[in-house]
Design a protein around this motif. Sequence first.
Motif, PDB file in Angstrom:
ATOM      1  N   MET A   1       0.853  -1.195   0.000  1.00 40.09           N
ATOM      2  CA  MET A   1       0.000   0.000   0.000  1.00 40.09           C
ATOM      3  C   MET A   1       0.891   1.249   0.000  1.00 40.09           C
ATOM      4  N   TRP A   2       0.569   2.185  -0.894  1.00 40.72           N
ATOM      5  CA  TRP A   2       1.427   3.365  -1.076  1.00 40.72           C
ATOM      6  C   TRP A   2       1.557   4.181   0.203  1.00 40.72           C
ATOM      7  N   THR A   3       0.461   4.338   0.947  1.00 36.59           N
ATOM      8  CA  THR A   3       0.510   5.140   2.175  1.00 36.59           C
ATOM      9  C   THR A   3       1.424   4.505   3.219  1.00 36.59           C
ATOM     10  N   ARG A   4       1.451   3.186   3.251  1.00 37.00           N
ATOM     11  CA  ARG A   4       2.341   2.501   4.198  1.00 37.00           C
ATOM     12  C   ARG A   4       3.806   2.787   3.858  1.00 37.00           C
ATOM     13  N   THR A   5       4.119   2.736   2.559  1.00 37.26           N
ATOM     14  CA  THR A   5       5.490   3.032   2.119  1.00 37.26           C
ATOM     15  C   THR A   5       5.870   4.469   2.458  1.00 37.26           C
ATOM     16  N   LEU A   6       4.930   5.390   2.242  1.00 34.56           N
ATOM     17  CA  LEU A   6       5.192   6.796   2.568  1.00 34.56           C
ATOM     18  C   LEU A   6       5.527   6.953   4.042  1.00 34.56           C
ATOM     19  N   MET A   7       4.761   6.314   4.918  1.00 30.69           N
ATOM     20  CA  MET A   7       5.008   6.444   6.355  1.00 30.69           C
ATOM     21  C   MET A   7       6.327   5.796   6.753  1.00 30.69           C
ATOM     22  N   GLU A   8       6.736   4.744   6.045  1.00 25.38           N
ATOM     23  CA  GLU A   8       8.051   4.139   6.321  1.00 25.38           C
ATOM     24  C   GLU A   8       9.167   5.118   5.974  1.00 25.38           C
ATOM     25  N   HIS A   9       8.976   5.869   4.882  1.00 23.37           N
ATOM     26  CA  HIS A   9       9.986   6.867   4.510  1.00 23.37           C
ATOM     27  C   HIS A   9      10.021   8.005   5.525  1.00 23.37           C
ATOM     28  N   PHE A  10       8.843   8.432   5.992  1.00 30.13           N
ATOM     29  CA  PHE A  10       8.811   9.447   7.044  1.00 30.13           C
ATOM     30  C   PHE A  10       9.543   8.944   8.286  1.00 30.13           C
ATOM     31  N   ALA A  11       9.331   7.669   8.641  1.00 27.13           N
ATOM     32  CA  ALA A  11       9.919   7.114   9.865  1.00 27.13           C
ATOM     33  C   ALA A  11      11.443   7.174   9.832  1.00 27.13           C
ATOM     34  N   ILE A  12      12.023   6.940   8.655  1.00 30.19           N
ATOM     35  CA  ILE A  12      13.487   7.001   8.522  1.00 30.19           C
ATOM     36  C   ILE A  12      13.991   8.389   8.913  1.00 30.19           C
ATOM     37  N   TYR A  13      13.328   9.423   8.421  1.00 30.40           N
ATOM     38  CA  TYR A  13      13.764  10.781   8.719  1.00 30.40           C
ATOM     39  C   TYR A  13      13.397  11.207  10.133  1.00 30.40           C
ATOM     40  N   PHE A  14      12.263  10.695  10.658  1.00 30.04           N
ATOM     41  CA  PHE A  14      11.938  10.969  12.062  1.00 30.04           C
ATOM     42  C   PHE A  14      13.100  10.526  12.954  1.00 30.04           C
ATOM     43  N   ARG A  15      13.599   9.315  12.701  1.00 26.01           N
ATOM     44  CA  ARG A  15      14.690   8.783  13.530  1.00 26.01           C
ATOM     45  C   ARG A  15      15.948   9.634  13.402  1.00 26.01           C
ATOM     46  N   ARG A  16      16.265  10.070  12.178  1.00 27.45           N
ATOM     47  CA  ARG A  16      17.463  10.878  11.976  1.00 27.45           C
ATOM     48  C   ARG A  16      17.360  12.226  12.685  1.00 27.45           C
ATOM     49  N   VAL A  17      16.229  12.877  12.520  1.00 28.91           N
ATOM     50  CA  VAL A  17      16.047  14.222  13.065  1.00 28.91           C
ATOM     51  C   VAL A  17      15.997  14.207  14.593  1.00 28.91           C
ATOM     52  N   LEU A  18      15.417  13.153  15.162  1.00 31.07           N
ATOM     53  CA  LEU A  18      15.153  13.136  16.608  1.00 31.07           C
ATOM     54  C   LEU A  18      16.158  12.302  17.401  1.00 31.07           C
ATOM     55  N   SER A  19      17.186  11.789  16.746  1.00 33.71           N
ATOM     56  CA  SER A  19      18.054  10.796  17.386  1.00 33.71           C
ATOM     57  C   SER A  19      18.700  11.297  18.671  1.00 33.71           C
ATOM     58  N   ASN A  20      19.073  12.569  18.762  1.00 32.20           N
ATOM     59  CA  ASN A  20      19.733  13.074  19.973  1.00 32.20           C
ATOM     60  C   ASN A  20      18.897  14.134  20.690  1.00 32.20           C
ATOM     61  N   SER A  21      17.590  14.085  20.481  1.00 34.63           N
ATOM     62  CA  SER A  21      16.733  15.116  21.063  1.00 34.63           C
ATOM     63  C   SER A  21      16.076  14.609  22.350  1.00 34.63           C
ATOM     64  N   PHE A  22      15.335  15.501  22.984  1.00 34.88           N
ATOM     65  CA  PHE A  22      14.559  15.133  24.166  1.00 34.88           C
ATOM     66  C   PHE A  22      13.061  15.175  23.869  1.00 34.88           C
ATOM     67  N   TYR A  23      12.731  14.965  22.600  1.00 33.17           N
ATOM     68  CA  TYR A  23      11.342  14.783  22.190  1.00 33.17           C
ATOM     69  C   TYR A  23      11.008  13.296  22.249  1.00 33.17           C
ATOM     70  N   PRO A  24       9.723  12.939  22.220  1.00 33.21           N
ATOM     71  CA  PRO A  24       9.367  11.513  22.257  1.00 33.21           C
ATOM     72  C   PRO A  24      10.062  10.727  21.145  1.00 33.21           C
TER      73      PRO A  24
END
Length: 367
Positions: A1-24
């Motif tokens: 499903m295309w939306t599932r793939t899109l969210m997987e791509h978002f997840a990759i960048y979520f991890r990169r952006v938030l890796s050393n933060s104090f956000y959830p």
Amino acid sequence: MWTRTLMEHFAIYFRRVLSNSFYPVLQGAIGVGSAFEGWSPREQDVVYQVLIPMTPPRGHSFHLELGTAWQRRLRNFHIRVQQECTCTSEQQGEHMLCFLHHPEEELRRHQDPSLLHTLCTGSYLDVEKTARWFYQLVRAIWPALLESHRWHLVLLPPRRSCQFKVTNGRESYRIEILFGVRQGNSDVFVSSQPRQAHASSTIWPESYAVAEMKFFRYIARQAPPDSLHLKCLQFFTRLQLGLGFSTYTIKTIVMHLLSILPASQWRRRHFVRRLMDISESLRVCVERRRLNHFIVGNQRLPEGIRLPPEVLMARSRNLFHDLVMDPVAHSQVVPLYTTKDCVRIKVVDSLSLGRETPQSLGNVWDC
């Protein structure tokens, strides 16, 4: 499903952006709701809902708290955020100052603010602040995704979720990001999805969306290739639009029926009979002013659907509680349903799949 793939791509960048933060800390998105269960009440206006589990960042912990007696009945939670000592981690070489044991001035100069000072109101995680944070994350990350070269992003105003549309001129998808905290190792969360129109921004209702999605997935594995159980749900839900019964009410009745009737009895030749079962079940539930929640207190769920002990052992919740408390509303609903029932039967009789006698199933409302 295309939306599932899109969210997987978002997840990759979520991890990169938030890796050393104090956000959830954001976990992988879980598809929930009608679109991921295989049906939709409105084919032309499908909303793809995903639930993103959150865990606490370094130096913090989450504690789920039930408030007043009214909130306990509704299973409305607060998520208390507590700072934890990280002095041991600091001594082991991790570059983080302990929020509890370093001077505030030093923390301000050398470290990003605590989660308590970004997404909380007082000591409690704030749904609306978290929704705005997700909105900003999606907007910032979108240009880095490959999808941004071919699709146009339209962000919708956030309140208790992050909603957006992506279009390419021919296709359009509407996605709603919900977020929540898992209860233990179960399939039950406290989430941002509202159950009341004007819930406080620190209220996180208990959500069974993942457990329900897993139930439909289980049924799909058991069902024969020509099973029309999802068509029954979709068809009957559309008939009820504007009648006053929520989509969730009809979905609950169908889930009860799916747990009672063998998968072999949802084939094409049973279509009309199953519609009549749904109609009869709804009529009796309205008369008795009782429709039990399908998940809460249900000890007969398929293996693999995990509930917290307090949900598993709870007394089943009556989704028609308002009709019990308001006899006037009940007296108005009964004739309304009876009047519309003949219309529904005419629609069913007009189908070219044959005519069958409805089967009575009393245990839908007492199970």
